[in-house]
Design an enzyme around this catalytic site. Structure first.
Site, PDB file in Angstrom:
ATOM      1  N   CYS A  87      -1.845 -50.406  16.303  1.00  0.00           N
ATOM      2  CA  CYS A  87      -3.113 -51.215  15.984  1.00  0.00           C
ATOM      3  C   CYS A  87      -4.502 -51.440  16.984  1.00  0.00           C
ATOM      4  CB  CYS A  87      -2.339 -52.632  15.877  1.00  0.00           C
ATOM      5  SG  CYS A  87      -3.928 -53.888  14.885  1.00  0.00           S
ATOM      6  N   HIS A 192       1.515 -51.622  11.615  1.00  0.00           N
ATOM      7  CA  HIS A 192       2.620 -51.891  13.190  1.00  0.00           C
ATOM      8  C   HIS A 192       4.382 -51.171  12.848  1.00  0.00           C
ATOM      9  CE1 HIS A 192       0.308 -55.856  14.790  1.00  0.00           C
ATOM     10  NE2 HIS A 192      -0.079 -55.710  13.907  1.00  0.00           N
ATOM     11  N   GLU A 194       7.151 -51.564  14.010  1.00  0.00           N
ATOM     12  CA  GLU A 194       7.686 -52.049  14.334  1.00  0.00           C
ATOM     13  C   GLU A 194       8.190 -53.101  13.209  1.00  0.00           C
ATOM     14  OE1 GLU A 194       4.884 -54.654  15.815  1.00  0.00           O
ATOM     15  OE2 GLU A 194       5.031 -52.908  15.647  1.00  0.00           O
TER      16      GLU A 194
END
Length: 212
Positions: A87, A192, A194
């Site tokens: 990011c 992102h 994750e």
């Protein structure tokens, strides 16, 4: 083998830490630790720089950690350790960010961070939610990540690279929006990983095995 996620008070690292720990356990990637200690960053085998918020605030917060800029320069540029920016952590790789004020970035990938300007005025900014990746470059960290895979984005600015070969993937949001950049031992994702389910976890696993 040690992978560090840098904590410089620019984002909640809990979900990223858990995702990296999960994939490290699956691929035998060693220890994953969150740290704000430049000495630990300098010793790490792999380095992850997350980031949420505005470019100038994140750049300032990173520089305010005494010794962190020097540790990153030594580990990533001089020693060639694998590096992943996420990011705003990816945006900080650029030469300059243009959010609010012109702010120098790390300068590891030539380019600028500019506001997203969709060709369709009905598309809102920030670009928030799921979007399909369009993979345009080959890279070990992208093994098994394909065009059409979904990724989760939350951002109003994106990187415009000076060398198009260093933009490895984009998303279509009223025009191409940079999603992944890479050069040498440095790679970054605007989304992102994750939070990006199977594609994101695959990318994390690839990064933990990557030996540039």
């Amino acid at each position: 083998m040690l992978t560090v996620l840098i904590d410089y008070e620019s984002g909640n690292l809990h979900s990223a830490e858990k995702a990296f720990q999960r994939m490290s356990a699956e691929v035998g990637g060693g220890t994953v630790r969150v740290t704000s200690d430049p000495e630990e960053v300098a010793r790490a085998d792999r380095i992850v720089l997350p980031g949420d918020g505005a470019f100038p605030a994140c750049r300032s917060a990173l520089s305010d950690v005494d010794g962190m800029d020097a540790a990153l320069e030594d580990a990533v540029i001089r020693k060639g350790r694998p590096f992943l920016g996420i990011c705003v952590g990816m945006q900080l790789l650029a030469t300059e960010g243009r959010e609010y004020d012109a702010t120098p970035g790390l300068g590891w990938i030539a380019g600028t961070v500019d506001r997203i300007r969709p060709s369709d005025p009905a598309l809102p900014v920030p670009h928030m939610g799921w979007n399909d990746l369009v993979v345009t470059g080959a890279h070990p960290v992208l093994e098994g990540v394909r065009t059409g895979d979904h990724a989760y984005f939350v951002h109003s600015y994106h990187m415009s690279v000076a060398d198009e070969a260093e933009r490895l993937a984009h998303a279509d949001y009223g025009g191409p929006v940079t999603a992944i950049v890479g050069r040498g031992n440095v790679v970054g994702t605007q989304f992102h990983p994750e939070k990006s389910q199977s594609a994101g976890l695959r990318l994390i696993a690839n990064f933990l095995r990557w030996a540039p």
